[in-house]
Design a protein around this motif. Structure first.
Motif, mmCIF file in Angstrom:
data_model
loop_
_atom_site.group_PDB
_atom_site.id
_atom_site.type_symbol
_atom_site.label_atom_id
_atom_site.label_comp_id
_atom_site.label_asym_id
_atom_site.label_seq_id
_atom_site.Cartn_x
_atom_site.Cartn_y
_atom_site.Cartn_z
ATOM 1 N N UNK A 247 0.838 -1.208 0.000
ATOM 2 C CA UNK A 247 0.000 0.000 0.000
ATOM 3 C C UNK A 247 0.871 1.256 0.000
ATOM 4 N N UNK A 248 1.665 1.391 -1.047
ATOM 5 C CA UNK A 248 2.671 2.456 -1.106
ATOM 6 C C UNK A 248 2.048 3.849 -0.997
ATOM 7 N N UNK A 249 2.853 4.779 -0.492
ATOM 8 C CA UNK A 249 2.374 6.145 -0.263
ATOM 9 C C UNK A 249 3.060 7.148 -1.170
ATOM 10 N N UNK B 28 -3.362 6.833 -1.015
ATOM 11 C CA UNK B 28 -2.361 5.776 -1.112
ATOM 12 C C UNK B 28 -2.679 4.857 -2.291
ATOM 13 N N UNK C 57 -3.803 2.009 -2.277
ATOM 14 C CA UNK C 57 -5.121 1.425 -2.011
ATOM 15 C C UNK C 57 -6.240 2.257 -2.652
ATOM 16 N N UNK C 58 -6.099 3.557 -2.534
ATOM 17 C CA UNK C 58 -7.136 4.458 -3.044
ATOM 18 C C UNK C 58 -7.099 4.574 -4.567
ATOM 19 N N UNK D 61 -9.205 -5.004 -0.821
ATOM 20 C CA UNK D 61 -8.586 -4.251 0.269
ATOM 21 C C UNK D 61 -7.899 -5.156 1.282
ATOM 22 N N UNK E 20 -1.809 -4.239 0.891
ATOM 23 C CA UNK E 20 -1.192 -3.998 2.199
ATOM 24 C C UNK E 20 -0.876 -5.264 2.986
#
Lengths: 470, 470
Positions: free
Chosen positions: B148-150, B159, B161-162, B194, B198
């Motif tokens: 879940x890289x930022x 992130x 995820x989004x 989801x 991560x």
């Protein structure tokens, strides 16, 4: 099997007089469902006042194998909060705004808070909570979370899932998970909150949440446009998304038939145009920067679309009242359709690029099965979500038309599948579409969901018969 | 236990010569880890060329109880992709862009695609994929998803995820889950994607993804500001978020010590100001609308902040080259710190409102334990993410300083916890922080994760020893 008197007394003692009733007269209003499609029944209504009481009730229900149906504002369309026996656990007394952190732009709330109260609380702090849907005056945050609610601002701000940073959940065995973290970055293992969001109360009871707030929009502009076809409307969408980028916050579609119904049944509505067109779009742009020219900018943006043939007519709201009148045309659609007689409704989504083909082929197939069906396919096309509703033919009896319910569901859902879409875009599964889960999510996907359900709720007490068949 | 020759041959036959080696010379480069903190070892490197091959390999490993460590670009900082035995499953040969749908604004890619290739492919289609981080030239989408890289654009775009709509995942038993739906609304049961995002390869192997694309920013403006304190910088942040709303896309912080290191160690960097200040901020605004005045608007926005005392100095980049120079100061921080000697690094997050207190108290506590520690706390403060890095005292030997590693970790992580934060904001857990999971996520949360892990991977073959201890 009726519960023993001792058990009833134990439950009663946990939540007190205000939180407990077995009086069917008091229970009745909680069994009503928005579309009168499901009649619920249960012997006990429990309304805990805090998380601890929820936990104690669940621990007992888990030990005794008593089904528990969590309920918020009960505004859902799929029977997800309608009990078929067991205990109805209504969360409306958990209605505190726990905290608002302006600098962090977050609000922490009880699950029973009404959506509109959260919107207003944010507004008072000069911030903005963007979830917006027809039932916002009565639906509750817990229900919004359990169903991952959508609405008209998903295009820009995302679904309820995207607006949530943390959760507090009571697990089926009564343990409390405190995941109320107000963090925009937190990569510490599996993301449990996303598992509970959208699980419709089948894995536990959401009792609190940390939600994201946003800078308040300082200017808005809204337009009503007429187009020849859905394809042209999607051209308008693509153009506007490229032109306004992050400022495009809503893009809705409706057919002439939908507008006709609104003009016929809803007092005070008027056609913005002198002549009739085939398709209409409602679009809104907003910005968090003060901007008195947004209206002019929208007009300028629309201009070249006439030459390109994307639009045949357009009106940009000149003030707030005009904007409200435009939105009323879109928002009255469900009510207007109800007054027109029987209708079979769907809540599907497809990739935006498939919308025109999906609409054409599905409309054709529906009219083949029920000639004279009047298609009212409208909705949030900017995110691919179409409420593909079918009004009864003018010459048919309502009851006769409704015998086609299953057949029409099948056509529309199969077609959504064919176009790589979903049979449930924003309303969820509940009881209504649980068979569709077998049909369209069967195999590896549904098996994986069952693994999760069994791991979290081995006694299957949480909202049984909803979402996932065990 | 070494694998039998027959088993090796079976695995070899699935992936062919290009996908199989037991040669330690060939394997060695895949065992290196970015910060040289973990030394991996394994006997077999497998590099499948498609999802089917991944599935066949996993089915065998599951039957035979062979640990599998999935690996992308291996740029992670926590040892998540470093094997300690078993099979190293490198995904780099799954590197196809499968589809780009411009109207739907989505791209479907293999997990082994390098992030930069995805960015460039989007760019060629006049769209934008916003994930951006230091390793973008070599990290892979599968690793971005698994962790879940930022990065620097989370403030506006979220992130990894989004940014994800759908996934294709091979489950530990070799079943393929095709969840490659390109839908912005899809409420059909539990959101499996989801769960995998991560989970750092501990629940299955991500082989493909559908990612969101965005309108391309058409104008950008960037400023470097100086402030007396983190508190003042956060005032600047709040002001700018309110002022620019959706246009604020990055807000970074760095201390004078960090800038000193950059100026000392990185050739070609210069201090934008004539005198030294205590704290600096880098902020960027962008818009998808053509705007030649964004720079002027940023200058105007900064003006009142001098009078309020929020900033002591500011420079707005006048062209792209100046903007790059400003960003280089921020982005060289890790490299500069490395050249300065030993450092103990952290990747924590706290609510934005707690940043000043967290920084003050943690810095104080660290210097109490190792007097003379030089704190280089910098990062993405707009989303609460701080890389709280500690450089060795000037007068201390590197080795002596590094004996304090655990003690310093403990202080920083305990303090993050005290301020309602996280010990892992954007880097994940891997091997490095697996004990912190027990400490800070223990109890109901970690127990729930274990339920999931056991349900999906009963034989514990997937990346054992990472994220969640079983």
């Amino acid at each position: 099997m009726p519960l023993s008197a001792a058990l009833l007394q134990t439950l009663h003692s946990i939540v007190g007089d205000k939180g407990f009733t077995t009086n069917q007269g008091e229970i009745a209003p909680y069994l009503q469902e928005s579309r009168n499609r499901f009649q619920g029944h249960c012997d006990i209504l429990i309304r805990p006042k805090n998380t601890q009481e929820v936990a104690e009730v669940l621990a007992i229900c888990n030990d005794e194998n008593i089904p528990v149906v969590p309920q918020g504002g009960n505004t859902g369309h799929c029977g997800g909060a309608v009990p078929q026996g067991g205990i109805l656990l209504n969360l409306s007394r958990l209605n505190k705004i726990r905290q608002l952190d302006g600098l962090n732009a977050t609000i922490t709330v009880d699950a029973g808070c009404i959506l509109q109260n959260v919107q207003l609380t944010a507004d008072k702090a000069d911030l903005y909570f963007p979830l917006s849907l027809a039932a916002e005056g009565s639906c509750q945050i817990g229900g919004n979370l359990a169903t991952n609610a959508g609405g008209i601002h998903v295009l820009r701000y995302g679904n309820m899932r995207d607006l949530t940073l943390g959760l507090e959940v009571v697990l089926p065995d009564g343990q409390i998970w405190d995941g109320l973290r107000a963090l925009r970055k937190d990569n510490t293992g599996y993301d449990l909150k996303h598992l509970f969001i959208g699980s419709e109360g089948t894995l536990g009871v959401i009792t609190g949440a940390v939600l994201k707030l946003f800078p308040k929009p300082k200017a808005r502009a809204c337009a009503f446009v007429a187009s020849e076809s859905p394809g042209h409307l999607m051209d308008v969408f693509a153009y506007m998304r490229d032109y306004f980028g992050e400022q495009l916050c809503a893009f809705e579609m409706m057919p002439r038939f939908g507008l006709d119904l609104v003009l016929k049944h809803i007092t005070g509505t008027t056609d913005p145009f002198a002549i009739a067109y085939q398709w209409y779009g409602v679009l809104e742009i907003s910005t968090s920067r003060p901007n008195t020219n947004l209206q002019t900018e929208l007009e300028e943006a629309l201009h070249p679309l006439f030459d390109r043939g994307y639009i045949q007519n357009a009106v940009v709201a000149q003030d707030l009242m005009q904007a409200e009148k435009i939105w009323a045309l879109r928002e009255s659609m469900s009510e207007a359709q109800k007054r027109e007689g029987g209708s079979v409704k769907h809540d599907i989504s497809v990739p935006v690029s498939h919308i025109p083909d999906f609409l054409a082929e599905t409309s054709h197939a529906v009219c083949n099965v029920v000639p004279g069906s009047r298609i009212c396919a409208f909705g949030h096309v900017g995110d691919g979500n179409i409420h593909f509703n079918i009004s009864q033919p003018e010459t048919m009896e309502k009851a006769a038309f409704l015998t086609n319910w299953e057949a029409l569901n099948e056509i529309v859902h199969e077609m959504a599948e064919k176009y790589e879409g979903s049979f449930s875009a924003e309303h969820g599964v509940g009881q209504l579409k649980i068979n569709e889960m077998d049909r369209f999510r069967g195999g590896v996907e549904l098996d994986s969901m069952r693994l999760i359900k069994r791991a979290f709720d081995p006694n299957n007490i949480m909202n049984p018969g909803k979402v996932v068949k065990i």
